[in-house]
Design a protein around this motif. Sequence first.
Motif, PDB file in Angstrom:
ATOM      1  N   PHE A  60      59.368  48.855  54.417  1.00  0.00           N
ATOM      2  CA  PHE A  60      59.637  47.838  54.895  1.00  0.00           C
ATOM      3  C   PHE A  60      59.079  46.568  54.101  1.00  0.00           C
ATOM      4  O   PHE A  60      57.932  46.926  53.924  1.00  0.00           O
ATOM      5  N   MET A  78      68.191  46.715  53.266  1.00  0.00           N
ATOM      6  CA  MET A  78      68.530  48.221  53.787  1.00  0.00           C
ATOM      7  C   MET A  78      69.757  48.294  54.154  1.00  0.00           C
ATOM      8  O   MET A  78      70.525  49.575  54.210  1.00  0.00           O
ATOM      9  N   LYS A  79      70.839  47.455  54.350  1.00  0.00           N
ATOM     10  CA  LYS A  79      72.307  47.548  55.015  1.00  0.00           C
ATOM     11  C   LYS A  79      73.176  47.350  53.721  1.00  0.00           C
ATOM     12  O   LYS A  79      74.353  47.388  53.758  1.00  0.00           O
ATOM     13  N   PRO A 129      57.947  45.996  61.491  1.00  0.00           N
ATOM     14  CA  PRO A 129      57.848  45.398  62.673  1.00  0.00           C
ATOM     15  C   PRO A 129      56.499  45.677  63.556  1.00  0.00           C
ATOM     16  O   PRO A 129      56.123  45.079  64.429  1.00  0.00           O
ATOM     17  N   ASP A 130      55.903  46.597  62.748  1.00  0.00           N
ATOM     18  CA  ASP A 130      54.606  46.921  63.667  1.00  0.00           C
ATOM     19  C   ASP A 130      53.313  46.458  63.201  1.00  0.00           C
ATOM     20  O   ASP A 130      52.251  46.690  63.384  1.00  0.00           O
ATOM     21  N   ARG A 170      52.493  56.958  67.676  1.00  0.00           N
ATOM     22  CA  ARG A 170      53.304  55.979  68.398  1.00  0.00           C
ATOM     23  C   ARG A 170      52.838  55.898  69.667  1.00  0.00           C
ATOM     24  O   ARG A 170      53.339  54.985  70.412  1.00  0.00           O
ATOM     25  N   LEU A 221      53.184  52.708  61.939  1.00  0.00           N
ATOM     26  CA  LEU A 221      54.016  53.465  62.660  1.00  0.00           C
ATOM     27  C   LEU A 221      55.503  53.605  61.992  1.00  0.00           C
ATOM     28  O   LEU A 221      56.187  54.416  62.399  1.00  0.00           O
ATOM     29  N   ALA A 222      55.823  52.618  60.862  1.00  0.00           N
ATOM     30  CA  ALA A 222      56.940  53.146  60.338  1.00  0.00           C
ATOM     31  C   ALA A 222      56.860  54.289  59.810  1.00  0.00           C
ATOM     32  O   ALA A 222      55.909  54.837  59.108  1.00  0.00           O
ATOM     33  N   ARG A 223      57.968  54.888  59.441  1.00  0.00           N
ATOM     34  CA  ARG A 223      58.095  56.021  58.932  1.00  0.00           C
ATOM     35  C   ARG A 223      57.873  56.623  57.494  1.00  0.00           C
ATOM     36  O   ARG A 223      57.721  57.602  56.992  1.00  0.00           O
ATOM     37  N   GLN A 249      68.531  53.124  56.164  1.00  0.00           N
ATOM     38  CA  GLN A 249      66.858  52.991  56.924  1.00  0.00           C
ATOM     39  C   GLN A 249      65.948  53.595  55.696  1.00  0.00           C
ATOM     40  O   GLN A 249      66.238  53.996  54.736  1.00  0.00           O
ATOM     41  N   ILE A 250      64.659  53.198  56.268  1.00  0.00           N
ATOM     42  CA  ILE A 250      63.665  53.684  55.148  1.00  0.00           C
ATOM     43  C   ILE A 250      62.758  55.082  55.846  1.00  0.00           C
ATOM     44  O   ILE A 250      62.894  54.817  57.311  1.00  0.00           O
ATOM     45  N   PRO A 251      62.033  55.533  55.348  1.00  0.00           N
ATOM     46  CA  PRO A 251      61.837  55.821  53.690  1.00  0.00           C
ATOM     47  C   PRO A 251      62.966  56.583  53.254  1.00  0.00           C
ATOM     48  O   PRO A 251      63.583  57.504  53.747  1.00  0.00           O
ATOM     49  N   GLU A 263      65.310  60.721  54.975  1.00  0.00           N
ATOM     50  CA  GLU A 263      64.555  61.736  56.378  1.00  0.00           C
ATOM     51  C   GLU A 263      63.185  61.796  55.768  1.00  0.00           C
ATOM     52  O   GLU A 263      63.032  62.627  54.974  1.00  0.00           O
ATOM     53  N   SER A 264      62.301  61.278  56.463  1.00  0.00           N
ATOM     54  CA  SER A 264      60.788  61.255  56.337  1.00  0.00           C
ATOM     55  C   SER A 264      60.409  62.967  56.399  1.00  0.00           C
ATOM     56  O   SER A 264      59.699  63.555  55.569  1.00  0.00           O
TER      57      SER A 264
HETATM   58  N1  LIG Z   1      64.777  60.150  61.132  1.00  0.00           N
HETATM   59  C1  LIG Z   1      64.533  59.375  60.014  1.00  0.00           C
HETATM   60  C2  LIG Z   1      64.489  57.835  60.807  1.00  0.00           C
HETATM   61  C3  LIG Z   1      64.046  56.624  59.768  1.00  0.00           C
HETATM   62  C4  LIG Z   1      63.763  55.480  60.573  1.00  0.00           C
HETATM   63  O1  LIG Z   1      63.832  55.436  61.943  1.00  0.00           O
HETATM   64  N2  LIG Z   1      63.671  54.409  59.891  1.00  0.00           N
HETATM   65  C5  LIG Z   1      63.494  52.961  60.504  1.00  0.00           C
HETATM   66  C6  LIG Z   1      62.061  52.486  60.157  1.00  0.00           C
HETATM   67  S1  LIG Z   1      60.722  53.677  60.788  1.00  0.00           S
HETATM   68  C7  LIG Z   1      60.871  53.465  62.430  1.00  0.00           C
HETATM   69  C8  LIG Z   1      60.037  52.350  63.211  1.00  0.00           C
HETATM   70  C9  LIG Z   1      60.175  51.208  63.193  1.00  0.00           C
HETATM   71  C10 LIG Z   1      59.087  50.497  63.746  1.00  0.00           C
HETATM   72  C11 LIG Z   1      58.472  50.773  64.357  1.00  0.00           C
HETATM   73  N3  LIG Z   1      57.397  49.946  64.992  1.00  0.00           N
HETATM   74  O2  LIG Z   1      56.340  50.374  65.467  1.00  0.00           O
HETATM   75  O3  LIG Z   1      57.426  48.691  64.728  1.00  0.00           O
HETATM   76  C12 LIG Z   1      58.162  51.950  64.484  1.00  0.00           C
HETATM   77  C13 LIG Z   1      59.004  53.113  63.703  1.00  0.00           C
HETATM   78  C14 LIG Z   1      64.399  51.931  59.933  1.00  0.00           C
HETATM   79  O4  LIG Z   1      64.729  52.112  58.798  1.00  0.00           O
HETATM   80  N4  LIG Z   1      64.827  51.307  60.882  1.00  0.00           N
HETATM   81  C15 LIG Z   1      65.787  50.148  60.233  1.00  0.00           C
HETATM   82  C16 LIG Z   1      67.210  50.494  60.712  1.00  0.00           C
HETATM   83  O5  LIG Z   1      67.486  51.650  61.392  1.00  0.00           O
HETATM   84  O6  LIG Z   1      68.013  49.479  60.577  1.00  0.00           O
HETATM   85  C17 LIG Z   1      63.288  59.434  59.201  1.00  0.00           C
HETATM   86  O7  LIG Z   1      62.298  60.297  59.847  1.00  0.00           O
HETATM   87  O8  LIG Z   1      63.060  59.109  58.198  1.00  0.00           O
END
Ligand SMILES: N[C@@H](CCC(=O)N[C@@H](CSCc1ccc([N+](=O)[O-])cc1)C(=O)NCC(=O)O)C(=O)O
Length: 213
Positions: A8, A45-46, A12-13, A173, A18-20, A58-60, A71-72
Amino acid sequence: MPPILTAFATSPDRGQGLARDMRVRWALEELAVPYDVQLLSFTEMKQPAHLARSPFGQIPTWQDGGRLLFESGAIVLHLAEQHPGLLPADPAARMRAIMWMFAALNTVEPPIVERSMAWVLEREQPWYAQRLPMLEERVRTRLSQLSAWLGSASWLEGEFSAGDLMMVSVLLRLKSSGLLDEHPQVVAYVARATQRPAYQRAFAAQLAVFQNA
Ligand SMILES: N[C@@H](CCC(=O)N[C@@H](CSCc1ccc([N+](=O)[O-])cc1)C(=O)NCC(=O)O)C(=O)O
């Protein structure tokens, strides 16, 4: 050209790890694998360029020469297979460590995410107050079972492995929920893992992204 991890641009955290992408950064630091980070906005990302890396936008994602992964869990497993340090050499012990990666992602993380997402998306709904105890009970059940397995052990299976890295990443988390504190052995387990220098380096690197955004 170093491998590239996507993350990211503005997490958002607020840099709390917490992001993956954090679990991949942690694995890279444990394995001493150099990498670059490509920071993406939600919009980027889109776009087609990133959808080619992650069909879910999504990331990562992980790009190393011609290899491209999303997929992390898959990225951490790939890194742990390629570099010594996060999976035992013994085949049976190696499979047990991988088993715990799946347990983290498939058994422990779902109730934690369901509870967290209910707060994000449903807390204004009339049913939320009635639903929350059930969601928290599902998390407590997994925490109790994990605590019973851990007992006073340092790690899930003897040595620290990718299984512990993934399990702790999932548990973090719950950091602000208070639910972890009901299980002192799990609290000690998470503290032990996050005191690792590799975790500290990974956390600092992703926090710096937020602080410099
Ligand atoms: N299963 C996939 C899931 C990846 C995933 O959930 N990515 C999220 C970011 S990490 C998830 C995440 C986001 C924010 C917080 N937080 O605490 O703010 C925690 C975790 C993402 O890209 N989201 C954007 C979207 O889906 O459009 C993996 O493990 O890589």
